[in-house]
Design an enzyme around this catalytic site. Structure first.
Site, mmCIF file in Angstrom:
data_model
loop_
_atom_site.group_PDB
_atom_site.id
_atom_site.type_symbol
_atom_site.label_atom_id
_atom_site.label_comp_id
_atom_site.label_asym_id
_atom_site.label_seq_id
_atom_site.Cartn_x
_atom_site.Cartn_y
_atom_site.Cartn_z
ATOM 1 N N GLU A 1 0.857 -1.188 0.000
ATOM 2 C CA GLU A 1 0.000 0.000 0.000
ATOM 3 C C GLU A 1 0.894 1.239 0.000
ATOM 4 O OE1 GLU A 1 -3.926 1.526 2.450
ATOM 5 O OE2 GLU A 1 -2.310 0.578 3.581
ATOM 6 N N LYS B 1 -10.002 0.609 -2.898
ATOM 7 C CA LYS B 1 -10.111 0.139 -1.518
ATOM 8 C C LYS B 1 -11.492 0.429 -0.946
ATOM 9 C CE LYS B 1 -7.697 0.552 2.955
ATOM 10 N NZ LYS B 1 -6.586 1.251 3.655
ATOM 11 N N CYS C 1 -4.900 -3.563 2.599
ATOM 12 C CA CYS C 1 -4.646 -3.265 4.008
ATOM 13 C C CYS C 1 -5.839 -3.509 4.943
ATOM 14 C CB CYS C 1 -4.132 -1.834 4.142
ATOM 15 S SG CYS C 1 -3.237 -1.513 5.701
#
EC number: 3.5.1.128
Length: 286
Positions: A42, A115, A157
């Protein structure tokens, strides 16, 4: 793919995109031939602040940062996954997303994942308060892509804490799931390995997690511990704290046996409401 060679780059990215790109290329240069897919963490190309993310956000399939990665993929003949970088929203040009991009060895953008879960938490570290939603628009779609190493489901993440997303990716045929991350030192030390192994076991998928490590500015510190986990939950490779590449050999031939012996997908009685966005050449050209 029966057996495949993958490299997970552990980085300490910062505010200078040129330095970050150089760090990535230096690690790729040091890889042996035979690597088919390179994964970065990330914030691989930029680890900064909201203003900088907005300034560097790029249009889908267009922009100088993407061009640099495209050329790198061609130069070294490998697929490259950018763990995440700021992108202009496909829904609104006034908003940005933090997005994972997958390029093939010819430099073509094959898949994009925005995301979904925003890291809006309070942590007992120097930084303290994290509010990704102040900067980014959350994504709304799943992304899975066919690659030379297998069918890849994409996450970023904080998504790791939401098992429903991983179950949905498995339902869309994922054999491998990527988790590019910048876990904080506090949360990483407590939960990182446990969560990665749990997601692998629950979904009978290989988990590949490239991570940021070290200090990023005055208040950010990341955990590192880049890791690869097989579908039985066994750690097949890890890099605790070095800024270097972790090379792993993965195989998906055993997935069918594991899944047949313990058919958790068929036994699962919960259904995700997320809409799948299957990656293909048409999506890449939008």
């Amino acid at each position: 793919m029966k057996n495949a060679n993958v490299a997970l780059l552990q980085l300490c990215s910062g505010e200078n995109t040129r330095d970050n790109l150089a760090q990535i290329e230096q690690q790729i240069k040091q890889l042996n031939s035979g690597i088919q897919l390179v994964m970065t963490p990330e914030n691989a190309l930029l680890f900064a602040n909201a203003a900088s993310y907005r300034h560097h956000a790029e249009q889908h399939n267009d922009g100088p940062l993407q061009q640099e990665v495209r050329e790198m993929a061609r130069r070294y003949g490998v697929w490259i996954q950018v763990g995440s970088m700021p992108m202009i929203s496909r829904e609104s040009p006034d908003l940005i997303t933090t997005s994972s991009l997958l390029f093939d060895s010819q430099g073509e953008l094959k898949a994009r994942y925005d995301k979904i879960h925003m890291f809006d938490v309070d942590i007992k570290d120097i930084h303290g308060r994290y509010r990704e939603s102040d900067t980014y628009q959350p994504g709304e779609h799943l992304t899975v892509a066919d690659t030379p190493v297998g069918r890849l489901g994409m996450t970023v993440c904080y998504d790791l804490r939401f098992p429903g997303l991983f179950q949905a990716l498995r339902a869309q045929g994922a054999e491998i799931i990527s988790v590019p991350a910048a876990f904080t030192k506090v949360t990483g030390e407590a939960h990182w390995e446990i969560l990665l192994r749990a997601r692998a076991i629950e979904n009978q998928c290989v988990i590949l997690a490239a991570a940021q490590v070290g200090r990023h500015g005055a208040t950010r510190r990341t955990w590192g511990h880049t890791m690869a986990v097989d579908a039985w939950g066994k750690i097949i490779g890890q890099n605790p704290d070095a800024v270097s590449a972790l090379k792993v050999k993965i195989e998906t031939t055993g997935l069918k046996t594991i899944r047949n012996q313990m058919p958790v997908l068929q036994h699962n009685r919960f259904v995700s409401s997320l809409v799948p966005r299957l990656s293909d050449s048409k999506q890449s050209s939008k």
